[in-house]
Design a protein around this motif. Structure first.
Motif, PDB file in Angstrom:
ATOM      1  N   ILE A 174       0.847  -1.193   0.000  1.00  0.00           N
ATOM      2  CA  ILE A 174       0.000   0.000   0.000  1.00  0.00           C
ATOM      3  C   ILE A 174       0.885   1.246   0.000  1.00  0.00           C
ATOM      4  O   ILE A 174       1.754   1.403   0.857  1.00  0.00           O
ATOM      5  N   VAL A 175       0.652   2.117  -0.969  1.00  0.00           N
ATOM      6  CA  VAL A 175       1.399   3.374  -1.071  1.00  0.00           C
ATOM      7  C   VAL A 175       0.427   4.526  -0.853  1.00  0.00           C
ATOM      8  O   VAL A 175      -0.565   4.660  -1.579  1.00  0.00           O
ATOM      9  N   PHE A 176       0.701   5.343   0.147  1.00  0.00           N
ATOM     10  CA  PHE A 176      -0.107   6.522   0.460  1.00  0.00           C
ATOM     11  C   PHE A 176       0.581   7.785  -0.048  1.00  0.00           C
ATOM     12  O   PHE A 176       1.815   7.899   0.029  1.00  0.00           O
ATOM     13  N   ALA A 177      -0.209   8.728  -0.536  1.00  0.00           N
ATOM     14  CA  ALA A 177       0.321  10.058  -0.811  1.00  0.00           C
ATOM     15  C   ALA A 177       0.618  10.728   0.521  1.00  0.00           C
ATOM     16  O   ALA A 177      -0.225  10.752   1.412  1.00  0.00           O
TER      17      ALA A 177
ATOM     18  N   SER B 196       4.665   5.810   2.542  1.00  0.00           N
ATOM     19  CA  SER B 196       4.157   7.140   2.205  1.00  0.00           C
ATOM     20  C   SER B 196       5.184   7.836   1.320  1.00  0.00           C
ATOM     21  O   SER B 196       6.374   7.851   1.635  1.00  0.00           O
ATOM     22  N   THR B 197       4.721   8.399   0.213  1.00  0.00           N
ATOM     23  CA  THR B 197       5.640   9.070  -0.692  1.00  0.00           C
ATOM     24  C   THR B 197       4.910  10.173  -1.443  1.00  0.00           C
ATOM     25  O   THR B 197       3.747  10.472  -1.147  1.00  0.00           O
ATOM     26  N   VAL B 198       5.566  10.777  -2.408  1.00  0.00           N
ATOM     27  CA  VAL B 198       4.980  11.864  -3.197  1.00  0.00           C
ATOM     28  C   VAL B 198       4.677  11.354  -4.602  1.00  0.00           C
ATOM     29  O   VAL B 198       5.304  10.399  -5.071  1.00  0.00           O
ATOM     30  N   PRO B 199       3.716  11.973  -5.315  1.00  0.00           N
ATOM     31  CA  PRO B 199       3.328  11.468  -6.634  1.00  0.00           C
ATOM     32  C   PRO B 199       4.473  11.372  -7.637  1.00  0.00           C
ATOM     33  O   PRO B 199       4.458  10.480  -8.493  1.00  0.00           O
ATOM     34  N   SER B 200       5.445  12.271  -7.560  1.00  0.00           N
ATOM     35  CA  SER B 200       6.552  12.208  -8.514  1.00  0.00           C
ATOM     36  C   SER B 200       7.367  10.930  -8.366  1.00  0.00           C
ATOM     37  O   SER B 200       8.101  10.549  -9.273  1.00  0.00           O
ATOM     38  N   GLN B 201       7.224  10.261  -7.231  1.00  0.00           N
ATOM     39  CA  GLN B 201       7.935   9.008  -6.980  1.00  0.00           C
ATOM     40  C   GLN B 201       7.045   7.788  -7.178  1.00  0.00           C
ATOM     41  O   GLN B 201       7.482   6.660  -6.951  1.00  0.00           O
ATOM     42  N   SER B 202       5.798   8.008  -7.581  1.00  0.00           N
ATOM     43  CA  SER B 202       4.856   6.891  -7.686  1.00  0.00           C
ATOM     44  C   SER B 202       3.847   7.137  -8.799  1.00  0.00           C
ATOM     45  O   SER B 202       2.987   8.025  -8.688  1.00  0.00           O
ATOM     46  N   ALA B 203       3.941   6.348  -9.865  1.00  0.00           N
ATOM     47  CA  ALA B 203       2.970   6.472 -10.952  1.00  0.00           C
ATOM     48  C   ALA B 203       1.559   6.156 -10.470  1.00  0.00           C
ATOM     49  O   ALA B 203       0.585   6.759 -10.916  1.00  0.00           O
ATOM     50  N   GLY B 204       1.442   5.204  -9.528  1.00  0.00           N
ATOM     51  CA  GLY B 204       0.130   4.847  -9.014  1.00  0.00           C
ATOM     52  C   GLY B 204      -0.575   6.011  -8.352  1.00  0.00           C
ATOM     53  O   GLY B 204      -1.806   6.146  -8.456  1.00  0.00           O
ATOM     54  N   LEU B 205       0.174   6.863  -7.661  1.00  0.00           N
ATOM     55  CA  LEU B 205      -0.432   8.036  -7.028  1.00  0.00           C
ATOM     56  C   LEU B 205      -0.886   9.050  -8.076  1.00  0.00           C
ATOM     57  O   LEU B 205      -1.889   9.750  -7.877  1.00  0.00           O
ATOM     58  N   GLN B 206      -0.173   9.144  -9.175  1.00  0.00           N
ATOM     59  CA  GLN B 206      -0.605  10.034 -10.254  1.00  0.00           C
ATOM     60  C   GLN B 206      -1.902   9.525 -10.879  1.00  0.00           C
ATOM     61  O   GLN B 206      -2.776  10.321 -11.247  1.00  0.00           O
ATOM     62  N   VAL B 207      -2.045   8.220 -10.946  1.00  0.00           N
ATOM     63  CA  VAL B 207      -3.254   7.639 -11.521  1.00  0.00           C
ATOM     64  C   VAL B 207      -4.464   7.887 -10.629  1.00  0.00           C
ATOM     65  O   VAL B 207      -5.510   8.366 -11.089  1.00  0.00           O
ATOM     66  N   ILE B 208      -4.348   7.588  -9.331  1.00  0.00           N
ATOM     67  CA  ILE B 208      -5.498   7.773  -8.436  1.00  0.00           C
ATOM     68  C   ILE B 208      -5.847   9.251  -8.315  1.00  0.00           C
ATOM     69  O   ILE B 208      -7.021   9.612  -8.135  1.00  0.00           O
ATOM     70  N   ASP B 209      -4.870  10.139  -8.445  1.00  0.00           N
ATOM     71  CA  ASP B 209      -5.152  11.576  -8.440  1.00  0.00           C
ATOM     72  C   ASP B 209      -6.147  11.931  -9.540  1.00  0.00           C
ATOM     73  O   ASP B 209      -7.089  12.710  -9.317  1.00  0.00           O
ATOM     74  N   TYR B 210      -5.982  11.367 -10.700  1.00  0.00           N
ATOM     75  CA  TYR B 210      -6.881  11.668 -11.818  1.00  0.00           C
ATOM     76  C   TYR B 210      -8.297  11.170 -11.553  1.00  0.00           C
ATOM     77  O   TYR B 210      -9.284  11.865 -11.843  1.00  0.00           O
ATOM     78  N   TYR B 211      -8.413   9.984 -11.007  1.00  0.00           N
ATOM     79  CA  TYR B 211      -9.752   9.448 -10.717  1.00  0.00           C
ATOM     80  C   TYR B 211     -10.454  10.279  -9.640  1.00  0.00           C
ATOM     81  O   TYR B 211     -11.668  10.510  -9.716  1.00  0.00           O
ATOM     82  N   LEU B 212      -9.709  10.716  -8.660  1.00  0.00           N
ATOM     83  CA  LEU B 212     -10.305  11.550  -7.613  1.00  0.00           C
ATOM     84  C   LEU B 212     -10.715  12.914  -8.165  1.00  0.00           C
ATOM     85  O   LEU B 212     -11.779  13.439  -7.824  1.00  0.00           O
ATOM     86  N   TRP B 213      -9.880  13.492  -8.993  1.00  0.00           N
ATOM     87  CA  TRP B 213     -10.194  14.796  -9.588  1.00  0.00           C
ATOM     88  C   TRP B 213     -11.465  14.718 -10.423  1.00  0.00           C
ATOM     89  O   TRP B 213     -12.341  15.588 -10.332  1.00  0.00           O
TER      90      TRP B 213
END
Length: 275
Positions: A160-163, A202-219
């Motif tokens: 599990i990777v959290f923003a 826990s990391t930042v989106p620039s370090q995780s493609a998965g976080l960039q993906v979920i960001d789009y779905y949430l937006w």
């Protein structure tokens, strides 16, 4: 013969904010710069490695396109699109290209959200009764527990990777939220307590493609709920497995849930504002 380990990869982010009051203790929900709702979403990505590669190929192509040469967010120094895709900051043409790519990743999205007018009323009542003080972290952790309900028994290992929220990683609190989700599921369905390997980062989106993906779905979901603009959500609708509107209690005390059996449509959703 080596035994294959079944691994699930989950990525978790938020949308909106948890600002309820100004310094005068006045409710500011929905005013300029303050959201109406707060969302926590999780995506189950089958192959984070190929997702990362695909997003990097797209970014490289876009950055090399002369059309974007003078766009501020595409400049490396801006630390925005050139560094990581982020739906709010990306130019419309970039956003369209990303959204066309997202369904190919095969992700499954679960989101829970709170209406902040209801949160403000709860916070004021807690203060008047002298009970437990309202906490934004507690709201966040509760939503984390909800999106992971029933998801922690589906594989041999869960990653599990959290923003990251603020400066603190809060991994201990997030671990507790995940454990609550697991225990709640076991109690409800009377399942045996079989411990699965679970790692939390826990990391930042620039370090995780998965976080960039979920960001789009949430937006896309936030645009639907708060602005009643459904074209972005419609483009990605098939990947949302469950959306929990916890404060629309018109039919059920636990809120209104949208899924494959009960699709989320503007006509069925209770507006977040009276206007």
């Amino acid at each position: 013969m080596t035994e294959t380990i079944n691994t699930k990869h989950y990525f978790v982010d938020e949308a909106g904010d948890l600002t309820l009051f100004n310094r005068r203790k006045q409710i500011v929900v929905g005013t300029e710069g303050v959201s109406h709702c707060f969302f926590v979403g999780m995506i189950d990505l089958p192959d984070p490695v190929s997702t990362h590669a695909a997003l990097e190929r797209l970014r490289t192509t876009l950055l090399a396109d002369p059309y974007f040469r003078g766009v501020p967010s595409m400049q490396p120094g801006a630390r925005k699109t050139a560094l990581a895709f982020h739906a709010k900051d990306d130019p419309p043409e970039v956003r369209r290209a990303v959204m066309q790519l997202l369904p190919s990743f095969g992700g499954k999205v679960i989101v829970a959200f709170r209406r902040k007018a209801a949160l403000a009323a709860e916070a004021k009542l807690q203060f008047q009764l002298g009970g437990q003080r309202w906490s934004s972290d507690r709201v966040y952790d509760d939503l984390v527990s909800r999106v992971f309900h029933g998801k922690l028994h589906m594989a041999d290992e869960h990653r599990i990777v959290f923003a990251r929220r603020g400066k603190a990683e809060r991994n201990e609190a997030l671990t507790q939220a995940i454990e609550r989700a697991r225990q709640n599921f076991l109690r409800r369905w009377k399942k045996p307590d079989v411990i699965k390997a679970t790692s939390i980062q826990s990391t930042v989106p620039s370090q995780s493609a998965g976080l960039q993906v979920i960001d789009y779905y949430l937006w896309a979901l936030q645009r639907l709920v708060e602005r009643r603009e459904d074209r972005f959500y419609a483009a990605l609708a098939s990947q949302y497995r469950l959306v929990m509107d916890l404060d629309d209690t018109r039919l059920n005390p636990y809120g209104t849930w949208y899924s494959d059996r009960s699709s989320l449509e503007l006509e069925r959703m209770k507006p977040v504002t009276s206007s």
